[in-house]
Motif scaffolding. Structure first.
Motif, PDB file in Angstrom:
ATOM      1  N   GLN A  86       0.805  -1.278   0.171  1.00  0.00           N
ATOM      2  CA  GLN A  86       0.024   0.057  -0.012  1.00  0.00           C
ATOM      3  C   GLN A  86       0.796   1.157  -0.168  1.00  0.00           C
ATOM      4  OE1 GLN A  86      -3.638   0.288   2.397  1.00  0.00           O
ATOM      5  NE2 GLN A  86      -2.606   1.910   3.519  1.00  0.00           N
ATOM      6  N   ILE A  87       0.389   2.169  -0.941  1.00  0.00           N
ATOM      7  CA  ILE A  87       1.296   3.668  -0.925  1.00  0.00           C
ATOM      8  C   ILE A  87       0.322   4.467  -0.677  1.00  0.00           C
ATOM      9  CG2 ILE A  87       2.520   4.937  -2.626  1.00  0.00           C
ATOM     10  CD1 ILE A  87       3.391   2.426  -4.224  1.00  0.00           C
ATOM     11  N   SER A  88       0.427   5.314   0.154  1.00  0.00           N
ATOM     12  CA  SER A  88      -0.569   6.455   0.559  1.00  0.00           C
ATOM     13  C   SER A  88       0.071   7.751   1.012  1.00  0.00           C
ATOM     14  CB  SER A  88      -1.438   5.938   1.508  1.00  0.00           C
ATOM     15  OG  SER A  88      -0.624   5.646   2.748  1.00  0.00           O
ATOM     16  N   GLY A  89      -0.770   8.602   1.082  1.00  0.00           N
ATOM     17  CA  GLY A  89      -0.201   9.842   1.504  1.00  0.00           C
ATOM     18  C   GLY A  89      -1.041  11.100   1.456  1.00  0.00           C
ATOM     19  N   LYS A  90      -0.779  12.053   1.576  1.00  0.00           N
ATOM     20  CA  LYS A  90      -1.612  13.352   1.518  1.00  0.00           C
ATOM     21  C   LYS A  90      -1.035  14.533   0.753  1.00  0.00           C
ATOM     22  CE  LYS A  90      -4.700  15.972   3.859  1.00  0.00           C
ATOM     23  NZ  LYS A  90      -5.395  16.141   5.392  1.00  0.00           N
ATOM     24  N   THR A 101      -6.766  35.836  -6.227  1.00  0.00           N
ATOM     25  CA  THR A 101      -7.838  35.380  -7.327  1.00  0.00           C
ATOM     26  C   THR A 101      -7.454  34.313  -7.898  1.00  0.00           C
ATOM     27  OG1 THR A 101      -8.170  37.772  -7.393  1.00  0.00           O
ATOM     28  CG2 THR A 101      -9.029  36.440  -9.251  1.00  0.00           C
ATOM     29  N   TRP A 102      -8.069  33.354  -7.825  1.00  0.00           N
ATOM     30  CA  TRP A 102      -7.569  31.857  -8.612  1.00  0.00           C
ATOM     31  C   TRP A 102      -8.353  32.165  -9.934  1.00  0.00           C
ATOM     32  CZ3 TRP A 102      -4.363  28.177  -6.727  1.00  0.00           C
ATOM     33  CH2 TRP A 102      -3.758  28.384  -5.348  1.00  0.00           C
ATOM     34  N   HIS A 103      -7.376  31.605 -10.882  1.00  0.00           N
ATOM     35  CA  HIS A 103      -8.206  31.608 -12.364  1.00  0.00           C
ATOM     36  C   HIS A 103      -8.143  30.021 -12.749  1.00  0.00           C
ATOM     37  CE1 HIS A 103      -7.901  35.889 -13.137  1.00  0.00           C
ATOM     38  NE2 HIS A 103      -6.379  35.807 -12.378  1.00  0.00           N
ATOM     39  N   ARG A 104      -7.539  29.277 -12.110  1.00  0.00           N
ATOM     40  CA  ARG A 104      -7.476  28.043 -12.540  1.00  0.00           C
ATOM     41  C   ARG A 104      -6.950  26.979 -11.405  1.00  0.00           C
ATOM     42  NH1 ARG A 104      -9.004  25.962 -17.163  1.00  0.00           N
ATOM     43  NH2 ARG A 104      -8.094  23.864 -18.069  1.00  0.00           N
ATOM     44  N   VAL A 105      -7.653  26.011 -11.020  1.00  0.00           N
ATOM     45  CA  VAL A 105      -7.007  25.131 -10.203  1.00  0.00           C
ATOM     46  C   VAL A 105      -7.059  23.464 -10.663  1.00  0.00           C
ATOM     47  CG1 VAL A 105      -7.270  23.909  -7.975  1.00  0.00           C
ATOM     48  CG2 VAL A 105      -7.891  26.305  -8.199  1.00  0.00           C
ATOM     49  N   GLU A 106      -5.619  23.086 -11.079  1.00  0.00           N
ATOM     50  CA  GLU A 106      -5.902  21.858 -11.561  1.00  0.00           C
ATOM     51  C   GLU A 106      -4.743  20.952 -11.114  1.00  0.00           C
ATOM     52  OE1 GLU A 106      -6.200  23.032 -16.572  1.00  0.00           O
ATOM     53  OE2 GLU A 106      -4.084  22.394 -15.634  1.00  0.00           O
ATOM     54  N   ARG A 107      -4.147  21.426 -10.240  1.00  0.00           N
ATOM     55  CA  ARG A 107      -3.377  20.334  -9.025  1.00  0.00           C
ATOM     56  C   ARG A 107      -3.911  19.931  -8.264  1.00  0.00           C
ATOM     57  NH1 ARG A 107       1.891  22.813  -7.017  1.00  0.00           N
ATOM     58  NH2 ARG A 107       0.494  24.120  -6.073  1.00  0.00           N
ATOM     59  N   SER A 108      -3.938  18.576  -8.189  1.00  0.00           N
ATOM     60  CA  SER A 108      -4.821  17.824  -7.163  1.00  0.00           C
ATOM     61  C   SER A 108      -4.338  18.002  -5.634  1.00  0.00           C
ATOM     62  CB  SER A 108      -5.027  16.221  -7.562  1.00  0.00           C
ATOM     63  OG  SER A 108      -3.721  15.637  -7.682  1.00  0.00           O
ATOM     64  N   SER A 109      -5.304  17.774  -4.790  1.00  0.00           N
ATOM     65  CA  SER A 109      -4.842  17.805  -3.378  1.00  0.00           C
ATOM     66  C   SER A 109      -5.754  16.592  -2.833  1.00  0.00           C
ATOM     67  CB  SER A 109      -5.024  19.068  -2.719  1.00  0.00           C
ATOM     68  OG  SER A 109      -6.421  19.712  -2.931  1.00  0.00           O
ATOM     69  N   GLY A 110      -5.549  16.483  -1.491  1.00  0.00           N
ATOM     70  CA  GLY A 110      -6.155  15.380  -0.533  1.00  0.00           C
ATOM     71  C   GLY A 110      -5.434  14.261  -0.477  1.00  0.00           C
ATOM     72  N   GLU A 111      -6.160  13.001   0.050  1.00  0.00           N
ATOM     73  CA  GLU A 111      -5.313  11.813   0.374  1.00  0.00           C
ATOM     74  C   GLU A 111      -5.460  11.131  -0.877  1.00  0.00           C
ATOM     75  OE1 GLU A 111      -7.134  10.095   3.963  1.00  0.00           O
ATOM     76  OE2 GLU A 111      -6.656  12.057   4.839  1.00  0.00           O
ATOM     77  N   PHE A 112      -4.341  10.202  -0.747  1.00  0.00           N
ATOM     78  CA  PHE A 112      -4.405   9.165  -2.130  1.00  0.00           C
ATOM     79  C   PHE A 112      -3.881   7.925  -1.245  1.00  0.00           C
ATOM     80  CE2 PHE A 112      -0.046  10.948  -1.910  1.00  0.00           C
ATOM     81  CZ  PHE A 112       0.846   9.743  -1.966  1.00  0.00           C
ATOM     82  N   LYS A 113      -4.387   6.647  -2.114  1.00  0.00           N
ATOM     83  CA  LYS A 113      -4.004   5.438  -1.597  1.00  0.00           C
ATOM     84  C   LYS A 113      -4.083   4.643  -2.867  1.00  0.00           C
ATOM     85  CE  LYS A 113      -5.842   4.185   2.124  1.00  0.00           C
ATOM     86  NZ  LYS A 113      -6.690   3.408   3.099  1.00  0.00           N
ATOM     87  N   ARG A 114      -3.063   3.737  -3.040  1.00  0.00           N
ATOM     88  CA  ARG A 114      -2.816   2.761  -4.205  1.00  0.00           C
ATOM     89  C   ARG A 114      -2.555   1.375  -3.389  1.00  0.00           C
ATOM     90  NH1 ARG A 114      -2.448   3.992  -9.515  1.00  0.00           N
ATOM     91  NH2 ARG A 114      -2.964   2.015  -9.584  1.00  0.00           N
ATOM     92  N   ARG A 115      -3.291   0.386  -3.857  1.00  0.00           N
ATOM     93  CA  ARG A 115      -2.799  -0.985  -3.324  1.00  0.00           C
ATOM     94  C   ARG A 115      -2.459  -1.981  -4.220  1.00  0.00           C
ATOM     95  NH1 ARG A 115      -5.256  -2.119   1.831  1.00  0.00           N
ATOM     96  NH2 ARG A 115      -5.911  -4.080   1.082  1.00  0.00           N
ATOM     97  N   PHE A 116      -1.497  -2.955  -4.201  1.00  0.00           N
ATOM     98  CA  PHE A 116      -1.368  -3.860  -5.131  1.00  0.00           C
ATOM     99  C   PHE A 116      -1.001  -5.408  -4.287  1.00  0.00           C
ATOM    100  CE2 PHE A 116       0.418   0.308  -6.521  1.00  0.00           C
ATOM    101  CZ  PHE A 116      -0.090   0.211  -7.768  1.00  0.00           C
TER     102      PHE A 116
END
Length: 157
Positions: A86-90, A101-116
């Motif tokens: 499991q690879i995870s982080g935030k 003043t934000w014109h564009r927000v494309e970079r993701s944020s939040g928690e992620f988790k990948r499992r193999f």
């Protein structure tokens, strides 16, 4: 193998159109509801956009994850008893200033988790992880396949 880009971002070969259903290169199912549920869109975007390559060499299984902008302290690599890597982080949301003043927000944020799920030949107690230039590399050595001993038998007579 020809490298053909698909609508889903899979550039590894002549795979079918739907070979990478977790990519949001073309279609974001949360795009239309993000003004209503902005956190839902952000978290799923971070989860989905964490790309991981898995290759097998004669000696090991090697996982490479693109984690731009993250420090190694913000990432966890864990092995569960049932051979699951499991690879995870935030990824934290950038602080919003009152006068920004934000014109564009494309970079993701939040928690992620990948499992193999790792195969039977994985040496679970010898896993190593390293992070360099935003790329996490996890190396899982393989159990050496013992070649059978062959003993020549002398034929009498």
């Amino acid at each position: 193998m020809s490298l053909i880009p698909s609508f889903f971002g899979n550039r590894r070969g002549n795979d079918s159109f739907f070979s990478d259903p977790f990519s949001l290169d073309v279609w974001d199912p949360f795009r239309d509801i993000s003004p209503i549920f902005p956190q839902l869109s952000r978290e799923n975007s971070a989860f989905v956009s964490t790309r991981v390559d898995w290759k097998e060499t004669p000696e090991a299984h090697v996982f490479k994850a693109d984690l731009p902008g993250l420090k190694k302290e913000e990432v966890k690599v864990e092995i569960e008893d049932d051979r699951v890597l499991q690879i995870s982080g935030k990824r934290n949301v950038e602080k919003e200033e009152k006068n920004d003043t934000w014109h564009r927000v494309e970079r993701s944020s939040g928690e992620f988790k990948r499992r193999f799920r790792l195969p039977e030949n994985a040496k679970m107690d010898e896993v190593k992880a390293a992070m360099e230039n935003g790329v996490l590399t996890v190396t899982v050595p393989k159990v050496e396949v013992k070649k059978p001993d062959v003993k020549a038998i002398e034929i009498s007579g």
